[in-house]
Design a protein around this motif. Structure first.
Motif, PDB file in Angstrom:
ATOM      1  N   TRP A 123     -44.941  21.687 -13.886  1.00 13.48           N
ATOM      2  CA  TRP A 123     -46.239  22.047 -13.343  1.00 13.48           C
ATOM      3  C   TRP A 123     -46.501  23.533 -13.526  1.00 13.48           C
ATOM      4  O   TRP A 123     -45.598  24.296 -13.878  1.00 13.48           O
ATOM      5  CB  TRP A 123     -46.325  21.666 -11.865  1.00 13.48           C
ATOM      6  CG  TRP A 123     -45.518  22.541 -10.937  1.00 13.48           C
ATOM      7  CD1 TRP A 123     -45.947  23.639 -10.246  1.00 13.48           C
ATOM      8  CD2 TRP A 123     -44.126  22.390 -10.600  1.00 13.48           C
ATOM      9  NE1 TRP A 123     -44.923  24.176  -9.501  1.00 13.48           N
ATOM     10  CE2 TRP A 123     -43.796  23.429  -9.697  1.00 13.48           C
ATOM     11  CE3 TRP A 123     -43.134  21.483 -10.958  1.00 13.48           C
ATOM     12  CZ2 TRP A 123     -42.516  23.571  -9.156  1.00 13.48           C
ATOM     13  CZ3 TRP A 123     -41.858  21.623 -10.428  1.00 13.48           C
ATOM     14  CH2 TRP A 123     -41.562  22.661  -9.533  1.00 13.48           C
ATOM     15  N   LYS A 167     -60.012  15.775 -12.267  1.00 16.92           N
ATOM     16  CA  LYS A 167     -58.625  15.504 -12.635  1.00 16.92           C
ATOM     17  C   LYS A 167     -58.613  14.560 -13.828  1.00 16.92           C
ATOM     18  O   LYS A 167     -59.057  13.416 -13.723  1.00 16.92           O
ATOM     19  CB  LYS A 167     -57.890  14.895 -11.442  1.00 16.92           C
ATOM     20  CG  LYS A 167     -56.483  14.412 -11.760  1.00 16.92           C
ATOM     21  CD  LYS A 167     -55.613  14.252 -10.529  1.00 16.92           C
ATOM     22  CE  LYS A 167     -56.183  13.339  -9.475  1.00 16.92           C
ATOM     23  NZ  LYS A 167     -55.258  13.194  -8.329  1.00 16.92           N
ATOM     24  N   SER A 179     -57.367  13.514   0.043  1.00 15.82           N
ATOM     25  CA  SER A 179     -56.388  12.418   0.096  1.00 15.82           C
ATOM     26  C   SER A 179     -56.896  11.230   0.898  1.00 15.82           C
ATOM     27  O   SER A 179     -56.296  10.156   0.856  1.00 15.82           O
ATOM     28  CB  SER A 179     -55.072  12.913   0.707  1.00 15.82           C
ATOM     29  OG  SER A 179     -55.258  13.303   2.053  1.00 15.82           O
ATOM     30  N   TRP A 181     -49.282  26.677  -8.336  1.00 14.56           N
ATOM     31  CA  TRP A 181     -48.508  26.053  -7.258  1.00 14.56           C
ATOM     32  C   TRP A 181     -47.108  26.667  -7.253  1.00 14.56           C
ATOM     33  O   TRP A 181     -46.151  26.081  -7.778  1.00 14.56           O
ATOM     34  CB  TRP A 181     -48.438  24.536  -7.473  1.00 14.56           C
ATOM     35  CG  TRP A 181     -49.786  23.877  -7.569  1.00 14.56           C
ATOM     36  CD1 TRP A 181     -50.816  24.004  -6.694  1.00 14.56           C
ATOM     37  CD2 TRP A 181     -50.246  22.976  -8.587  1.00 14.56           C
ATOM     38  NE1 TRP A 181     -51.896  23.246  -7.091  1.00 14.56           N
ATOM     39  CE2 TRP A 181     -51.568  22.600  -8.252  1.00 14.56           C
ATOM     40  CE3 TRP A 181     -49.667  22.445  -9.731  1.00 14.56           C
ATOM     41  CZ2 TRP A 181     -52.322  21.726  -9.037  1.00 14.56           C
ATOM     42  CZ3 TRP A 181     -50.413  21.577 -10.517  1.00 14.56           C
ATOM     43  CH2 TRP A 181     -51.722  21.223 -10.167  1.00 14.56           C
ATOM     44  N   TRP A 223     -47.691   9.365  -4.089  1.00 18.56           N
ATOM     45  CA  TRP A 223     -48.052  10.696  -4.600  1.00 18.56           C
ATOM     46  C   TRP A 223     -49.505  10.939  -4.232  1.00 18.56           C
ATOM     47  O   TRP A 223     -50.389  10.176  -4.625  1.00 18.56           O
ATOM     48  CB  TRP A 223     -47.835  10.702  -6.104  1.00 18.56           C
ATOM     49  CG  TRP A 223     -48.185  11.933  -6.871  1.00 18.56           C
ATOM     50  CD1 TRP A 223     -49.067  12.916  -6.554  1.00 18.56           C
ATOM     51  CD2 TRP A 223     -47.640  12.288  -8.157  1.00 18.56           C
ATOM     52  NE1 TRP A 223     -49.113  13.857  -7.538  1.00 18.56           N
ATOM     53  CE2 TRP A 223     -48.245  13.503  -8.531  1.00 18.56           C
ATOM     54  CE3 TRP A 223     -46.717  11.690  -9.009  1.00 18.56           C
ATOM     55  CZ2 TRP A 223     -47.950  14.136  -9.749  1.00 18.56           C
ATOM     56  CZ3 TRP A 223     -46.419  12.318 -10.206  1.00 18.56           C
ATOM     57  CH2 TRP A 223     -47.028  13.531 -10.573  1.00 18.56           C
ATOM     58  N   GLN A 224     -49.778  12.028  -3.497  1.00 21.12           N
ATOM     59  CA  GLN A 224     -51.133  12.363  -3.057  1.00 21.12           C
ATOM     60  C   GLN A 224     -51.563  13.737  -3.578  1.00 21.12           C
ATOM     61  O   GLN A 224     -50.745  14.659  -3.675  1.00 21.12           O
ATOM     62  CB  GLN A 224     -51.249  12.387  -1.521  1.00 21.12           C
ATOM     63  CG  GLN A 224     -51.237  11.038  -0.853  1.00 21.12           C
ATOM     64  CD  GLN A 224     -49.858  10.442  -0.775  1.00 21.12           C
ATOM     65  OE1 GLN A 224     -48.864  11.162  -0.656  1.00 21.12           O
ATOM     66  NE2 GLN A 224     -49.766   9.133  -0.841  1.00 21.12           N
ATOM     67  N   GLU A 225     -52.843  13.865  -3.884  1.00 23.54           N
ATOM     68  CA  GLU A 225     -53.471  15.168  -4.119  1.00 23.54           C
ATOM     69  C   GLU A 225     -53.856  15.735  -2.758  1.00 23.54           C
ATOM     70  O   GLU A 225     -54.427  15.028  -1.916  1.00 23.54           O
ATOM     71  CB  GLU A 225     -54.726  15.003  -4.980  1.00 23.54           C
ATOM     72  CG  GLU A 225     -55.429  16.287  -5.300  1.00 23.54           C
ATOM     73  CD  GLU A 225     -55.152  16.760  -6.716  1.00 23.54           C
ATOM     74  OE1 GLU A 225     -55.222  17.967  -6.943  1.00 23.54           O
ATOM     75  OE2 GLU A 225     -54.887  15.906  -7.591  1.00 23.54           O
ATOM     76  N   TRP A 263     -53.806  24.096  -1.966  1.00 24.45           N
ATOM     77  CA  TRP A 263     -53.913  22.988  -2.930  1.00 24.45           C
ATOM     78  C   TRP A 263     -52.516  22.586  -3.386  1.00 24.45           C
ATOM     79  O   TRP A 263     -51.609  23.421  -3.442  1.00 24.45           O
ATOM     80  CB  TRP A 263     -54.738  23.485  -4.115  1.00 24.45           C
ATOM     81  CG  TRP A 263     -55.072  22.501  -5.190  1.00 24.45           C
ATOM     82  CD1 TRP A 263     -55.099  21.137  -5.100  1.00 24.45           C
ATOM     83  CD2 TRP A 263     -55.453  22.829  -6.532  1.00 24.45           C
ATOM     84  NE1 TRP A 263     -55.473  20.598  -6.308  1.00 24.45           N
ATOM     85  CE2 TRP A 263     -55.705  21.606  -7.190  1.00 24.45           C
ATOM     86  CE3 TRP A 263     -55.621  24.021  -7.225  1.00 24.45           C
ATOM     87  CZ2 TRP A 263     -56.100  21.551  -8.524  1.00 24.45           C
ATOM     88  CZ3 TRP A 263     -56.017  23.970  -8.549  1.00 24.45           C
ATOM     89  CH2 TRP A 263     -56.260  22.748  -9.193  1.00 24.45           C
ATOM     90  N   GLU A 298     -56.235  19.573 -14.399  1.00 21.95           N
ATOM     91  CA  GLU A 298     -57.176  19.657 -13.283  1.00 21.95           C
ATOM     92  C   GLU A 298     -57.999  20.938 -13.340  1.00 21.95           C
ATOM     93  O   GLU A 298     -57.500  21.983 -13.779  1.00 21.95           O
ATOM     94  CB  GLU A 298     -56.428  19.600 -11.952  1.00 21.95           C
ATOM     95  CG  GLU A 298     -55.668  18.311 -11.743  1.00 21.95           C
ATOM     96  CD  GLU A 298     -55.203  18.155 -10.311  1.00 21.95           C
ATOM     97  OE1 GLU A 298     -55.897  17.477  -9.528  1.00 21.95           O
ATOM     98  OE2 GLU A 298     -54.135  18.699  -9.982  1.00 21.95           O
ATOM     99  N   HIS A 328     -49.664  18.990  -4.656  1.00 18.77           N
ATOM    100  CA  HIS A 328     -49.343  17.583  -4.882  1.00 18.77           C
ATOM    101  C   HIS A 328     -48.169  17.179  -3.993  1.00 18.77           C
ATOM    102  O   HIS A 328     -47.106  17.799  -4.029  1.00 18.77           O
ATOM    103  CB  HIS A 328     -49.013  17.336  -6.354  1.00 18.77           C
ATOM    104  CG  HIS A 328     -50.207  17.393  -7.245  1.00 18.77           C
ATOM    105  ND1 HIS A 328     -50.867  16.263  -7.668  1.00 18.77           N
ATOM    106  CD2 HIS A 328     -50.889  18.450  -7.767  1.00 18.77           C
ATOM    107  CE1 HIS A 328     -51.899  16.612  -8.432  1.00 18.77           C
ATOM    108  NE2 HIS A 328     -51.925  17.936  -8.502  1.00 18.77           N
ATOM    109  N   THR A 356     -57.067   9.043  -4.949  1.00 18.85           N
ATOM    110  CA  THR A 356     -56.311   8.972  -6.208  1.00 18.85           C
ATOM    111  C   THR A 356     -54.811   8.934  -5.950  1.00 18.85           C
ATOM    112  O   THR A 356     -54.014   9.450  -6.743  1.00 18.85           O
ATOM    113  CB  THR A 356     -56.642  10.110  -7.208  1.00 18.85           C
ATOM    114  OG1 THR A 356     -56.310  11.378  -6.635  1.00 18.85           O
ATOM    115  CG2 THR A 356     -58.106  10.062  -7.615  1.00 18.85           C
ATOM    116  N   GLU A 360     -42.493  18.500  -3.497  1.00 19.68           N
ATOM    117  CA  GLU A 360     -43.943  18.668  -3.489  1.00 19.68           C
ATOM    118  C   GLU A 360     -44.310  20.087  -3.906  1.00 19.68           C
ATOM    119  O   GLU A 360     -43.680  21.055  -3.464  1.00 19.68           O
ATOM    120  CB  GLU A 360     -44.463  18.374  -2.083  1.00 19.68           C
ATOM    121  CG  GLU A 360     -43.996  17.020  -1.588  1.00 19.68           C
ATOM    122  CD  GLU A 360     -44.194  16.816  -0.095  1.00 19.68           C
ATOM    123  OE1 GLU A 360     -43.950  15.694   0.367  1.00 19.68           O
ATOM    124  OE2 GLU A 360     -44.577  17.778   0.607  1.00 19.68           O
TER     125      GLU A 360
END
Length: 301
Positions: A231, A141, A108, A236, A83-85, A170, A156, A172, A43, A263
């Motif tokens: 966020w 998600k 990812s 996070w 942008w990665q999970e 966990w 999420e 982003h 994603t 991030e």
């Protein structure tokens, strides 16, 4: 995987069954904004386009997105920017409880399934799902967009599908680059810190980690075009701020880049997931437990 929806060329709309450089792609858009996502590659978000100003906030490495090849399967070898999970670990490849964890976590690197949840001219939503192999976890998600919105929302839920206690990290992995990012771009960091100004190319880079009670930051370039990320800081609570302005010619970027990473993660950097377990920053999911989090991207103009 459900793809059935109404074809539409106005209001909010979704494009599915797309393939880009060998990866499945889903596009969500309205008259203000276009968001391109690769469920075939973790994603990854590879387009954050504000239509009015033709500004894509997304950053690509000098190699960009490459087709997957058997010789290059690691996160770094497949990393295109964007942008990665990141789940269930933030560190390099290692063993945890006897199980191999890939660098930056398996989600990812793997393919997600998806289904269309809402498809109206006023609002659209797509749900992406991944059942992990390295841990008994499922992540869902939901990405949504309203017709009046220059941006999008992510909701999420992370599920422990076992009767064991599961420890994890966990977050982003979000990056910004040129042409949006320019010298003089102001970065407003959380917790009332002074704004940071992006320097000229070939300036020294850096890396810092900020504990965050307030989950938001903003970037605004000299033309007044910007982005705000909000966020759940309770999930996070750490902001990783790294930047590469091309001063260093070392691997892996060889002086070719001009970008920043802002991030959001559950823990500070660590060599092993177990390090964050010991420090008490790793997320603890009880048997059959779940964790909810959200993140929002909005254009400033």
């Amino acid at each position: 995987m459900s793809h059935l929806h109404n074809d539409r060329n106005y209001g909010c709309r979704i494009k599915t069954e797309l393939v880009y450089k060998g990866y499945s792609m889903v596009v969500l858009e309205n008259e203000h904004f276009r968001l391109s996502i690769l469920p075939g590659k973790g994603t990854d978000i590879i387009e954050l386009l504000h239509k009015k100003t033709d500004t894509d906030f997304n950053w690509f490495t000098y190699l960009g997105l490459r087709k997957k090849e058997a010789a290059f399967t690691s996160f770094q070898m497949q990393y295109e920017g964007g942008w990665q999970e990141i789940l269930p670990n933030l560190s390099g490849e290692h063993l945890h409880n006897g199980v191999k964890l890939e660098a930056y976590g398996e989600v990812s690197l793997s393919e997600w399934s998806y289904s269309i949840v809402k498809d109206d001219p006023e609002e659209i939503a797509v749900k992406f799902e991944n059942n992990l192999r390295s841990m008994p976890l499922r992540i869902e998600k939901l990405i949504s967009m309203r017709n009046d919105q220059a941006g999008f929302d992510i909701q999420e839920t992370l599920y422990n599908t076992s009767t064991a206690i599961i420890m994890l990290d966990w977050g982003h992995h979000i990056t910004f680059g040129s042409p949006f990012l320019q010298p003089g771009t102001r970065i407003e960091l959380p917790d009332s810190r002074d704004a940071y100004r992006v320097p000229e190319p070939k300036s020294p880079g850096g890396f810092e980690v900020f504990p965050c009670d307030i989950g938001s930051y903003r970037l605004i370039n000299p033309q007044g075009i910007g982005a705000e990320i909000k966020w759940d800081a309770g999930v996070w609570p750490y902001l990783w701020f790294w930047r590469d302005y091309g001063e260093s010619t070392a691997a892996p970027y060889y002086g070719k880049h001009f970008n920043v990473g802002l991030e959001v993660f559950s823990s500070p950097p660590a060599s092993l997931l177990q390090d964050n377990v010991i420090k008490g920053t790793a997320i603890c999911l009880p048997p059959m437990g779940e964790k909810h989090a959200s993140i929002n991207f909005s254009v400033i103009n």
